[in-house]
Design a protein around this motif. Structure first.
Motif, PDB file in Angstrom:
ATOM      1  N   GLY A  85      33.525 -14.159  16.611  1.00 54.70           N
ATOM      2  CA  GLY A  85      33.978 -13.937  15.244  1.00 54.70           C
ATOM      3  C   GLY A  85      35.410 -13.438  15.151  1.00 54.70           C
ATOM      4  N   LYS A  86      36.138 -13.473  16.255  1.00 59.31           N
ATOM      5  CA  LYS A  86      37.565 -13.141  16.322  1.00 59.31           C
ATOM      6  C   LYS A  86      37.871 -11.665  16.109  1.00 59.31           C
ATOM      7  CE  LYS A  86      39.180 -17.773  15.076  1.00 59.31           C
ATOM      8  NZ  LYS A  86      40.064 -18.560  14.192  1.00 59.31           N
ATOM      9  N   THR A  87      36.879 -10.818  16.336  1.00 59.14           N
ATOM     10  CA  THR A  87      37.163  -9.388  16.312  1.00 59.14           C
ATOM     11  C   THR A  87      38.276  -9.073  17.317  1.00 59.14           C
ATOM     12  OG1 THR A  87      34.994  -8.659  15.538  1.00 59.14           O
ATOM     13  CG2 THR A  87      36.180  -7.141  16.960  1.00 59.14           C
ATOM     14  N   ASP A  88      39.178  -8.191  16.918  1.00 59.61           N
ATOM     15  CA  ASP A  88      40.386  -7.953  17.710  1.00 59.61           C
ATOM     16  C   ASP A  88      40.236  -6.871  18.762  1.00 59.61           C
ATOM     17  OD1 ASP A  88      42.379  -9.780  16.251  1.00 59.61           O
ATOM     18  OD2 ASP A  88      41.473  -8.651  14.608  1.00 59.61           O
ATOM     19  N   ALA A  89      39.202  -6.047  18.672  1.00 60.47           N
ATOM     20  CA  ALA A  89      38.961  -5.006  19.678  1.00 60.47           C
ATOM     21  C   ALA A  89      37.541  -4.487  19.516  1.00 60.47           C
ATOM     22  CB  ALA A  89      39.959  -3.857  19.531  1.00 60.47           C
ATOM     23  N   LEU A  90      36.961  -4.041  20.630  1.00 54.80           N
ATOM     24  CA  LEU A  90      35.657  -3.377  20.603  1.00 54.80           C
ATOM     25  C   LEU A  90      35.873  -1.882  20.747  1.00 54.80           C
ATOM     26  CD1 LEU A  90      33.321  -5.411  23.016  1.00 54.80           C
ATOM     27  CD2 LEU A  90      33.427  -5.561  20.524  1.00 54.80           C
ATOM     28  N   ILE A  91      35.313  -1.108  19.811  1.00 56.85           N
ATOM     29  CA  ILE A  91      35.341   0.344  19.931  1.00 56.85           C
ATOM     30  C   ILE A  91      33.913   0.774  20.238  1.00 56.85           C
ATOM     31  CG2 ILE A  91      35.714   2.527  18.732  1.00 56.85           C
ATOM     32  CD1 ILE A  91      37.703  -0.643  17.922  1.00 56.85           C
ATOM     33  N   VAL A  92      33.705   1.251  21.453  1.00 53.94           N
ATOM     34  CA  VAL A  92      32.382   1.537  21.984  1.00 53.94           C
ATOM     35  C   VAL A  92      32.165   3.044  22.044  1.00 53.94           C
ATOM     36  CG1 VAL A  92      30.798   1.083  23.891  1.00 53.94           C
ATOM     37  CG2 VAL A  92      32.631  -0.534  23.392  1.00 53.94           C
ATOM     38  N   CYS A  93      30.965   3.470  21.662  1.00 57.24           N
ATOM     39  CA  CYS A  93      30.601   4.888  21.669  1.00 57.24           C
ATOM     40  C   CYS A  93      31.471   5.706  20.732  1.00 57.24           C
ATOM     41  CB  CYS A  93      30.637   5.472  23.080  1.00 57.24           C
ATOM     42  SG  CYS A  93      29.306   4.851  24.130  1.00 57.24           S
ATOM     43  N   GLY A  94      31.901   5.076  19.614  1.00 60.58           N
ATOM     44  CA  GLY A  94      32.429   5.834  18.496  1.00 60.58           C
ATOM     45  C   GLY A  94      31.263   6.306  17.642  1.00 60.58           C
ATOM     46  N   THR A  95      31.545   6.888  16.495  1.00 63.89           N
ATOM     47  CA  THR A  95      30.491   7.426  15.633  1.00 63.89           C
ATOM     48  C   THR A  95      29.365   6.427  15.400  1.00 63.89           C
ATOM     49  OG1 THR A  95      32.135   8.754  14.467  1.00 63.89           O
ATOM     50  CG2 THR A  95      30.015   8.442  13.380  1.00 63.89           C
ATOM     51  N   THR A  96      29.717   5.169  15.116  1.00 60.80           N
ATOM     52  CA  THR A  96      28.731   4.146  14.779  1.00 60.80           C
ATOM     53  C   THR A  96      27.832   3.830  15.964  1.00 60.80           C
ATOM     54  OG1 THR A  96      30.417   3.250  13.301  1.00 60.80           O
ATOM     55  CG2 THR A  96      28.487   1.894  13.668  1.00 60.80           C
ATOM     56  N   GLY A  97      28.289   4.119  17.177  1.00 60.32           N
ATOM     57  CA  GLY A  97      27.493   3.858  18.369  1.00 60.32           C
ATOM     58  C   GLY A  97      26.536   4.979  18.748  1.00 60.32           C
ATOM     59  N   GLU A  98      26.462   6.031  17.950  1.00 55.96           N
ATOM     60  CA  GLU A  98      25.533   7.153  18.137  1.00 55.96           C
ATOM     61  C   GLU A  98      25.724   7.924  19.449  1.00 55.96           C
ATOM     62  OE1 GLU A  98      21.362   6.338  16.603  1.00 55.96           O
ATOM     63  OE2 GLU A  98      22.161   4.289  16.603  1.00 55.96           O
ATOM     64  N   PRO A  99      26.956   8.189  19.864  1.00 53.87           N
ATOM     65  CA  PRO A  99      27.138   8.908  21.130  1.00 53.87           C
ATOM     66  C   PRO A  99      26.634  10.342  21.097  1.00 53.87           C
ATOM     67  CG  PRO A  99      29.217   8.794  19.953  1.00 53.87           C
ATOM     68  CD  PRO A  99      28.254   7.918  19.204  1.00 53.87           C
ATOM     69  N   ALA A 100      26.515  10.919  19.900  1.00 53.62           N
ATOM     70  CA  ALA A 100      26.086  12.317  19.809  1.00 53.62           C
ATOM     71  C   ALA A 100      24.669  12.528  20.340  1.00 53.62           C
ATOM     72  CB  ALA A 100      26.171  12.802  18.355  1.00 53.62           C
ATOM     73  N   THR A 101      23.856  11.454  20.359  1.00 54.65           N
ATOM     74  CA  THR A 101      22.488  11.579  20.852  1.00 54.65           C
ATOM     75  C   THR A 101      22.278  10.809  22.154  1.00 54.65           C
ATOM     76  OG1 THR A 101      21.820   9.780  19.353  1.00 54.65           O
ATOM     77  CG2 THR A 101      21.491  12.031  18.589  1.00 54.65           C
ATOM     78  N   MET A 102      23.377  10.438  22.807  1.00 54.78           N
ATOM     79  CA  MET A 102      23.298   9.751  24.091  1.00 54.78           C
ATOM     80  C   MET A 102      23.720  10.700  25.213  1.00 54.78           C
ATOM     81  SD  MET A 102      25.001   6.142  22.880  1.00 54.78           S
ATOM     82  CE  MET A 102      25.009   5.370  24.505  1.00 54.78           C
ATOM     83  N   THR A 103      23.117  10.547  26.379  1.00 55.39           N
ATOM     84  CA  THR A 103      23.529  11.331  27.534  1.00 55.39           C
ATOM     85  C   THR A 103      24.854  10.782  28.068  1.00 55.39           C
ATOM     86  OG1 THR A 103      22.415   9.913  29.151  1.00 55.39           O
ATOM     87  CG2 THR A 103      21.110  11.696  28.155  1.00 55.39           C
ATOM     88  N   GLU A 104      25.539  11.574  28.879  1.00 54.67           N
ATOM     89  CA  GLU A 104      26.779  11.089  29.483  1.00 54.67           C
ATOM     90  C   GLU A 104      26.517   9.842  30.323  1.00 54.67           C
ATOM     91  OE1 GLU A 104      29.431  12.726  33.009  1.00 54.67           O
ATOM     92  OE2 GLU A 104      29.920  13.778  31.123  1.00 54.67           O
ATOM     93  N   GLU A 105      25.431   9.832  31.043  1.00 55.19           N
ATOM     94  CA  GLU A 105      25.085   8.671  31.871  1.00 55.19           C
ATOM     95  C   GLU A 105      24.919   7.417  31.011  1.00 55.19           C
ATOM     96  OE1 GLU A 105      21.731   7.294  35.201  1.00 55.19           O
ATOM     97  OE2 GLU A 105      21.457   9.138  34.039  1.00 55.19           O
ATOM     98  N   GLU A 106      24.252   7.567  29.872  1.00 52.96           N
ATOM     99  CA  GLU A 106      24.068   6.424  28.975  1.00 52.96           C
ATOM    100  C   GLU A 106      25.399   5.934  28.431  1.00 52.96           C
ATOM    101  OE1 GLU A 106      19.732   6.885  26.837  1.00 52.96           O
ATOM    102  OE2 GLU A 106      21.293   8.302  26.264  1.00 52.96           O
ATOM    103  N   LYS A 107      26.250   6.852  28.017  1.00 51.08           N
ATOM    104  CA  LYS A 107      27.548   6.454  27.471  1.00 51.08           C
ATOM    105  C   LYS A 107      28.382   5.723  28.512  1.00 51.08           C
ATOM    106  CE  LYS A 107      28.285  10.661  25.795  1.00 51.08           C
ATOM    107  NZ  LYS A 107      28.918  11.818  25.097  1.00 51.08           N
ATOM    108  N   LEU A 108      28.416   6.235  29.721  1.00 51.61           N
ATOM    109  CA  LEU A 108      29.167   5.569  30.779  1.00 51.61           C
ATOM    110  C   LEU A 108      28.601   4.177  31.055  1.00 51.61           C
ATOM    111  CD1 LEU A 108      29.647   8.564  33.255  1.00 51.61           C
ATOM    112  CD2 LEU A 108      31.444   7.423  31.935  1.00 51.61           C
ATOM    113  N   SER A 109      27.282   4.061  31.006  1.00 45.97           N
ATOM    114  CA  SER A 109      26.639   2.773  31.264  1.00 45.97           C
ATOM    115  C   SER A 109      26.965   1.763  30.165  1.00 45.97           C
ATOM    116  CB  SER A 109      25.120   2.970  31.375  1.00 45.97           C
ATOM    117  OG  SER A 109      24.472   1.735  31.583  1.00 45.97           O
ATOM    118  N   VAL A 110      26.915   2.206  28.905  1.00 47.15           N
ATOM    119  CA  VAL A 110      27.221   1.317  27.772  1.00 47.15           C
ATOM    120  C   VAL A 110      28.686   0.885  27.818  1.00 47.15           C
ATOM    121  CG1 VAL A 110      27.500   1.278  25.252  1.00 47.15           C
ATOM    122  CG2 VAL A 110      25.375   2.123  26.266  1.00 47.15           C
TER     123      VAL A 110
END
Length: 294
Positions: free
Chosen positions: A36-61
């Motif tokens: 869909g021509k998105t210009d960048a991926l922002i991963v583990c920002g607010t919308t990605g729910e990092p506040a309830t993810m472990t550090e291991e999960e965030k690194l894996s994602v």
């Protein structure tokens, strides 16, 4: 140095029924964004729910996103926290995964002074090598970085290159643009203010809407940057009702509901976030039908 210009998606994190990360669906969603021509991926920002993810999960994602994207578009990782030392430690780990930059939210709960914010970001910037986008969202953090502070950081730290402005205060963004004079890339952090912020010299958006309509969000920004202001405004206004519904409850509750309505298997949310209220879900579904998205 611009990390990107255009529409970057604030990517959701899909979960399985047991609330583990659904990597199969994450891969499908990333591929759709790039198509869909998105210009960048922002991963583990607010919308990605990092506040309830472990550090291991965030690194894996984050690692998964880098590998799946395979250099086709930039991958920017959210690494913010309310401890400067914790941000540095995590960012150094993320840096090794091959991301293109960091999105670092202002420290929440601590309510740092402007001097404290300056030292926070300066210390982080001196400790990592990659470009940094400051994320200003006072409604979530209780902390508002003032234009003067952001611009001073851009002048003093060569790898502080942008700011995601989600204060909702257009007057503040105007002041920021006036002081920055092009030294700091400004991204809209609110989908209902993409065109207003572009009109003040912004270079793009970090968007929740892009999860739902990536091509259209990309087109909105691209048309504006190419000088087709009326066409860009028409797209902004066309999706305004949908944007409002995507924020009828706290993000990312509505956008995950929308993606599920659209046939994606993104699952639910981790507590303390809960599923969308029935009446809001119905309004959102009807808008998606009206816009021929489902």
């Amino acid at each position: 140095m611009s990390l990107f210009k255009g529409a970057g998606v604030a990517l959701i994190t899909p979960f399985n029924k047991d609330k583990s990360v659904n990597y199969d669906e994450l891969g499908r969603i990333i591929d759709r964004q790039i198509e869909g021509k998105t210009d960048a991926l922002i991963v583990c920002g607010t919308t990605g729910e990092p506040a309830t993810m472990t550090e291991e999960e965030k690194l894996s994602v984050i690692e998964f996103a880098v590998k799946r994207t395979a250099g086709r578009i930039p991958v920017i990782a959210g690494t913010g926290a309310n401890s400067t030392a914790a941000v540095i430690d995590f960012s150094k780990k993320v840096q090794k995964l091959g991301v293109d930059g960091f999105l670092i939210v202002t420290p929440f709960y601590n309510k740092a002074t402007q001097g404290g914010l300056y030292e926070h970001y300066k210390t982080i910037a001196q400790s990592v090598e990659l470009p940094i986008i400051i994320y200003n969202v006072p409604s979530r953090t209780g902390c508002n970085i003032q234009p003067q502070t952001a611009v001073k950081l851009a002048h003093d730290c060569k790898n502080i290159v942008g700011i995601k402005e989600a204060s909702g205060n257009i007057s503040q963004v105007a002041k920021l643009a006036s002081l920055a004079e092009g030294t700091l890339d400004i991204y809209s952090g609110n989908d209902d203010q993409i065109i207003p912020i572009l009109s003040l010299g912004g270079v793009g958006v970090i968007s929740v809407l892009s999860n739902v309509v990536p091509q259209e969000t990309h087109d909105m920004v691209t048309e504006y940057l190419n000088g087709n202001h009326r066409k860009a405004l028409d797209i902004q206004l066309k999706y305004l009702d949908l944007i409002n519904l995507l924020f009828c409850e706290v993000n990312p509750i509505p956008v995950k509901a929308a993606m599920n309505y659209m046939g994606f298997n993104v699952g639910g949310l981790r507590l303390p976030l809960t599923e969308i209220e029935r009446q809001n879900g119905e309004k959102l579904k009807q808008e998606l039908i009206k816009m021929s998205i489902i």
